[in-house]
Design a protein around this motif. Structure first.
Motif, mmCIF file in Angstrom:
data_model
loop_
_atom_site.group_PDB
_atom_site.id
_atom_site.type_symbol
_atom_site.label_atom_id
_atom_site.label_comp_id
_atom_site.label_asym_id
_atom_site.label_seq_id
_atom_site.Cartn_x
_atom_site.Cartn_y
_atom_site.Cartn_z
ATOM 1 N N SER A 134 43.080 25.247 36.066
ATOM 2 C CA SER A 134 43.509 26.764 36.918
ATOM 3 C C SER A 134 42.102 26.746 37.934
ATOM 4 O O SER A 134 41.177 26.121 37.524
ATOM 5 C CB SER A 134 42.530 28.135 35.998
ATOM 6 O OG SER A 134 40.986 28.112 35.613
ATOM 7 N N TYR A 135 42.654 27.545 38.480
ATOM 8 C CA TYR A 135 41.396 27.392 40.230
ATOM 9 C C TYR A 135 40.533 28.239 39.804
ATOM 10 O O TYR A 135 39.578 27.193 40.029
ATOM 11 C CB TYR A 135 41.997 28.447 40.714
ATOM 12 C CG TYR A 135 41.786 28.855 41.730
ATOM 13 C CD1 TYR A 135 41.607 27.732 43.368
ATOM 14 C CD2 TYR A 135 40.924 29.356 42.195
ATOM 15 C CE1 TYR A 135 40.670 28.248 44.887
ATOM 16 C CE2 TYR A 135 40.119 30.207 43.204
ATOM 17 C CZ TYR A 135 40.122 29.046 44.920
ATOM 18 O OH TYR A 135 39.538 29.536 45.765
ATOM 19 N N GLY A 136 40.008 29.014 38.510
ATOM 20 C CA GLY A 136 39.064 29.473 38.276
ATOM 21 C C GLY A 136 38.031 28.325 37.853
ATOM 22 O O GLY A 136 36.993 28.045 37.659
ATOM 23 N N GLY A 168 32.999 30.591 55.996
ATOM 24 C CA GLY A 168 33.235 30.778 54.175
ATOM 25 C C GLY A 168 33.021 29.474 53.871
ATOM 26 O O GLY A 168 32.439 29.407 52.695
ATOM 27 N N TYR A 169 33.088 28.465 54.777
ATOM 28 C CA TYR A 169 33.277 26.685 54.454
ATOM 29 C C TYR A 169 31.510 26.348 54.749
ATOM 30 O O TYR A 169 31.449 25.247 54.664
ATOM 31 C CB TYR A 169 33.516 26.250 54.180
ATOM 32 C CG TYR A 169 35.295 27.424 53.764
ATOM 33 C CD1 TYR A 169 35.618 26.954 53.230
ATOM 34 C CD2 TYR A 169 36.221 27.952 54.480
ATOM 35 C CE1 TYR A 169 36.125 27.380 51.735
ATOM 36 C CE2 TYR A 169 37.748 28.099 54.659
ATOM 37 C CZ TYR A 169 37.830 27.605 52.490
ATOM 38 O OH TYR A 169 38.995 28.466 52.405
ATOM 39 N N GLY A 170 30.738 26.954 55.542
ATOM 40 C CA GLY A 170 29.234 26.541 55.497
ATOM 41 C C GLY A 170 28.444 26.777 54.752
ATOM 42 O O GLY A 170 27.319 26.915 54.111
ATOM 43 N N GLY A 175 42.591 25.955 49.224
ATOM 44 C CA GLY A 175 42.913 25.693 48.691
ATOM 45 C C GLY A 175 44.133 26.917 47.246
ATOM 46 O O GLY A 175 44.988 26.118 46.990
ATOM 47 N N THR A 176 44.132 28.298 48.268
ATOM 48 C CA THR A 176 45.136 28.824 47.109
ATOM 49 C C THR A 176 46.496 29.397 47.880
ATOM 50 O O THR A 176 47.244 29.848 47.753
ATOM 51 C CB THR A 176 44.984 30.595 47.196
ATOM 52 O OG1 THR A 176 43.821 30.555 47.982
ATOM 53 C CG2 THR A 176 43.236 30.836 46.280
ATOM 54 N N SER A 177 46.798 28.653 49.637
ATOM 55 C CA SER A 177 47.566 28.709 50.390
ATOM 56 C C SER A 177 47.814 28.936 51.781
ATOM 57 O O SER A 177 46.841 29.300 52.458
ATOM 58 C CB SER A 177 46.937 30.549 50.517
ATOM 59 O OG SER A 177 48.551 31.181 51.315
HETATM 60 O O1 NIG Z 1 41.276 33.818 49.229
HETATM 61 N N1 NIG Z 1 39.648 33.530 46.552
HETATM 62 C C1 NIG Z 1 38.220 32.874 47.395
HETATM 63 N N2 NIG Z 1 38.996 32.768 48.993
HETATM 64 C C2 NIG Z 1 40.067 32.191 49.219
HETATM 65 C C3 NIG Z 1 40.352 30.986 48.214
HETATM 66 C C4 NIG Z 1 39.099 30.043 49.566
HETATM 67 C C5 NIG Z 1 39.604 28.948 48.659
HETATM 68 O O2 NIG Z 1 40.109 28.468 47.409
HETATM 69 O O3 NIG Z 1 38.949 27.785 49.513
HETATM 70 C C6 NIG Z 1 41.233 33.462 48.722
HETATM 71 O O4 NIG Z 1 42.296 32.700 47.866
#
Ligand code: NIG
Ligand code: FE
Length: 423
Positions: free
Chosen positions: A112-114, A162-164, A343-345
């Motif tokens: 899972s992503y989590g 958000g990646y720094g 990651g998610t999209s």
């Molecule tokens: O919107 N959930 C947090 N942030 C992003 C995913 C960012 C990532 O996985 O790199 C989101 O799904």
């Protein structure tokens, strides 16, 4: 009395877009010659002055011919295209390096992503790659992505950091986002408008793992005050694996005091209370909302928070799609966005979101187009300027190479966009 038009009155004109097959205005005020909930005008024309729409109406040849006698007029032949407002992508994480294809395929195999996030992968994998990348690389990658967005019909895009995840790299990323916006101005009629968001509260960075309160302190006392003017919004990932409800409240309250408008990643993986917090703090939007209760939707509606749905995540995480009906029936303004991120999209294309919204979330074409234009603009507090085609608004348009807007969603998996036009 005849309608005022650019021939008979003092309507200022420097550009004429003519030969429009269908103008899908999504107008918020009734137009005399339009039909349907989206207000569609067949064989239309419109005029602009300094990038603002000054007139919308009859595209008959005779009239256009008379109008074209204006010597200084810049003429744009739409070649019978369908024109809608430019698509507004109100939630993306566009600036990053590296990719996470490995994790994508691990998730196909059931991880899972989590779990990946809790193991220090996910967002932190991308953080490492982003911190290690040069500005030149980050800029080039971002420009390639913007180019894909442009080709898919997007005229406005929100971009989060958000990646720094420390002061210098977050600041660097914000400056890159602002630089991208400046570079977009060089594109004249095809420029994308960029809205910067600070998402330093995306994940606790590894160096603060055992002292998370100190990271929240760093966000509230150092980063937020330093980034005023560089970002329009402050966003927080309020989630079990990221920031608790109390931490999110602290960060967003401070941001609000400093004049940022607010957004939240809310209730994405669990019912974290993020949507309720968005209502409490008067956030502009709450995004994801996979686990939001009816009561919290009600609170969002009362507070005027836009509900942003991100079908690319359900597609990519293979999680159930939220039912758009539930949100619309609760009286909320629903926006659609890509959530473009590694990651998610991993998808720049708003047309894909329209397709998923219609096929998997129960939206009608009219609802989906509204969500991808004017409601996206609402999610960025830009709905007075953009998001619909109306006199007084900025001309930010998508030209579709189709005969009828009903082809949107029906003809899927191909690019139906011919171009974007920004006046
Ligand atoms: O919107 N959930 C947090 N942030 C992003 C995913 C960012 C990532 O996985 O790199 C989101 O799904
Ligand atoms: Fe996101």
């Amino acid at each position: 009395m005849p309608e005022p038009n650019p021939l008979s009155s003092a309507i200022p004109v420097d550009t004429l877009i003519h030969n429009i097959g269908q103008l899908v205005t999504i107008a918020q005020t009734p137009l005399h010659n339009a039909t349907g909930p989206l207000q569609v005008i067949e064989h239309a024309a419109l005029t602009l002055h300094n990038g603002l729409i000054t007139w919308i109406g009859d595209g008959s040849e005779q009239f256009i011919h008379a109008l074209a006698q204006h010597t200084t007029l810049h003429l744009v032949d739409a070649q019978e295209a369908v024109i809608t407002p430019g698509l507004v992508d109100s939630h993306t994480h566009l600036v990053f390096a590296g990719d996470r294809s490995e994790e994508f395929h691990l998730r196909r195999a059931g991880v899972s992503y989590g779990t990946l996030l809790a193991e220090g992968r996910g967002i932190l994998t991308t953080m490492k790659a982003t911190r290690a990348a040069s500005n030149e690389t980050l800029l080039t990658l971002a420009q390639q992505r913007l180019q894909r967005m442009r080709h898919s019909g997007t005229t406005t895009v929100e971009i989060k950091t958000g990646y720094g995840l420390h002061t210098t790299s977050e600041e660097n990323c914000l400056r890159l986002i602002n630089q991208l916006n400046a570079l977009e101005n060089l594109h004249t009629q095809h420029r994308i408008r960029i809205v910067p968001t600070f998402l330093g509260a995306h994940s606790i960075p590894p160096e603060y793992r055992e002292r998370r309160t100190e990271y929240v302190d760093l966000l509230t006392t150092e980063m937020l005050p330093a980034f005023v003017g560089l970002a329009r919004f402050c966003d927080v990932f309020c989630e079990r694996e990221a920031f608790t409800l109390d931490e999110s409240r602290r960060i967003l309250t401070r941001a609000k005091e400093l004049g940022y408008a607010l957004k939240l990643h809310a209730d994405q993986l669990s019912p974290s209370g993020g949507a309720r917090l968005a209502a409490e703090l008067g956030a502009t939007s709450a995004d994801h909302l996979d686990y939001t209760s009816d009561d919290d939707l009600h609170a969002m509606r009362q507070a005027g928070v836009v509900a942003t749905l991100l079908p690319g995540c359900s597609y990519s995480l293979r999680s159930p799609y939220p039912s758009a009906r539930r949100f619309i029936d609760a009286g909320l303004s629903v926006a659609l966005a890509t959530d473009f991120n590694p990651g998610t999209s991993y998808c720049e294309n708003m047309q894909m979101m329209l397709e998923l919204a219609m096929s998997a979330m129960g939206m009608s074409l009219e609802e989906a187009l509204t969500a991808a234009t004017i409601n996206g603009a609402r999610a960025l507090a830009l709905h007075e300027q953009i998001g619909s085609i109306e006199v007084g608004k900025r001309a930010e348009l998508a030209f579709w190479s189709i005969k009828d807007y009903h082809e949107i969603g029906y003809h899927f998996g191909v690019n139906l966009i011919h171009n974007i036009f920004v006046g």
